[in-house]
Design an enzyme around this catalytic site. Structure first.
Site: not given
Length: 393
Positions: A105, A177, A202
């Site tokens: 990310y 992650d 999320k």
């Protein structure tokens, strides 16, 4: 008559109990004696003292996610990036070296590229689809390797088992992650991960109304270091957000399955549409790591689809304008489908050359598929793609 002080007491429900957990917003919790307070801090009794150090709603949410990931004593933080920071900043020191996946990310990449070096921690970014690339990057001072099982936004699939073997042999921590994949697709602790984290914001919470993170270490001593760092730096999660996320978890499995099924259909439709030059979805036979996806994810493609169109920025603008009803927003995991343009959002901080190295062009999009009627969603994308073709010529 002598007057006495009374603390407010929440009325009990008698012989019944609430079906929905309550929101407990209190910042402070009173104890009876110094001895009882000591017992709480020493861990011999259960209780709360100050909300920055923990509160009931965070505790309930953490235990729910612990059960999903096969963890113990996970920590809820104020955001997914707070969980990342707890790991990268809380477990490293000057002179350490950290390896990261080059498809992490965008904000995780920024923390590695800009923030860790300021503290004297060096970083190396590698292609984590190849375990040998990780092995080649390890140095004597390497402290940890951080990866995503499925990268954001290129949807490449890490060699999780191979990297876990390398890290175990070298005595290096493996941090995963698991935001994109979630425990429904893979449980990283079962594959040798030492630390697992999530942006609960999320898919787990699922409604774009709560900003939270979660992190847990397999080793209890490491987990305590994470907890202390999170408490010290004020990574406190809001009780209300925790309450919202726990509500969201009640429908997580249903949401995940529905969105995943629609994502597969969307990926197949995109691949057959003129003007679409590339489609990335883990279970498609043309995915670069299709065999690994079948083995590691057990055929679960998850809810994310990435694709590229011809025509550059002008075509991209036309698509987002014409795809009415699809939110153009840099997020994922919502009940509604969202469309993200990494070049102008999550990866805008990279140079054009850096984006190109990751396969991110001006025509590259990432879709987080939601719960809409699949036929209506596909028709909307068809409208957007037609508009993009008209511009691209």
């Amino acid at each position: 008559m002598k007057k006495t002080l009374q603390r407010p007491v929440t009325p009990l429900a008698g012989v019944s109990s609430p079906v929905v957990p309550g929101i407990m917003p209190s910042v402070v919790y009173a104890s009876d004696t110094p001895d009882s307070l000591d017992a709480q801090y020493e861990g011999t009794t259960q209780g709360f003292t100050y909300a920055r150090e923990g509160h009931p709603n965070a505790e309930m949410l953490a235990r729910r996610i612990d059960a999903m990931e096969g963890a113990e004593n996970g920590i809820v933080t104020g955001s997914g990036m707070a969980a990342v920071a707890a790991v990268l900043l809380g477990l490293t020191q000057t002179g350490d070296h950290v390896i990261g996946g080059n498809g992490l990310y965008g904000r995780s990449l920024r923390m590695m590229a800009e923030d860790l070096p300021r503290m004297g921690v060096t970083t190396t970014l590698v292609d984590v689809t190849r375990a040998e690339a990780v092995a080649e990057a390890i140095r004597p001072e390497t402290r940890m390797v951080m990866i995503e099982v499925v990268s954001n936004p290129s949807l490449r699939i890490a060699d999780l088992d191979g990297i876990a073997t390398v890290c175990n042999e070298k005595g290096v921590l493996l941090v995963v992650d698991n935001t994109f994949t979630t425990p429904s697709a893979v449980k990283p602790f079962e594959h040798g991960a030492d630390i697992v984290l999530h942006s609960v914001t999320k898919l787990l919470a699922g409604h774009s109304d709560a900003t939270l993170g979660w992190v847990a270490a397999k080793d209890s001593a490491l987990n305590e270091r994470l907890r202390v760092f999170a408490v010290t730096t004020g990574m406190t999660a809001s009780p209300f957000d925790c309450w919202l996320a726990e509500r969201g978890l009640a429908t997580f499995d249903l949401r995940f399955t529905r969105a995943q099924d629609t994502a597969q259909r969307l990926a197949d439709m995109l691949a057959e549409t003129p003007g679409v030059t590339r489609v990335l979805y883990p279970t498609r036979a043309d995915h670069p790591e299709a065999a690994r996806a079948q083995s590691l994810l057990k055929g679960r493609g998850c809810n994310m689809v990435s694709f590229e169109i011809a025509g550059g920025r002008a075509a991209a603008n036309a698509l987002t304008t014409a795809a009415q009803g699809i939110a153009f927003a840099p997020t994922l995991g919502d009940v509604g489908t969202t469309l993200s343009h990494p070049a102008s959002s999550s990866h805008r901080g990279l140079t054009p050359e850096g984006r190109a190295a990751l396969g991110i062009s001006e025509g590259f999009f990432r879709v987080s598929v939601g719960l809409e009627d699949p036929e209506a969603l596909l028709a909307t994308f068809a409208d957007g793609l037609a508009a993009a073709r008209a511009v691209a010529g």
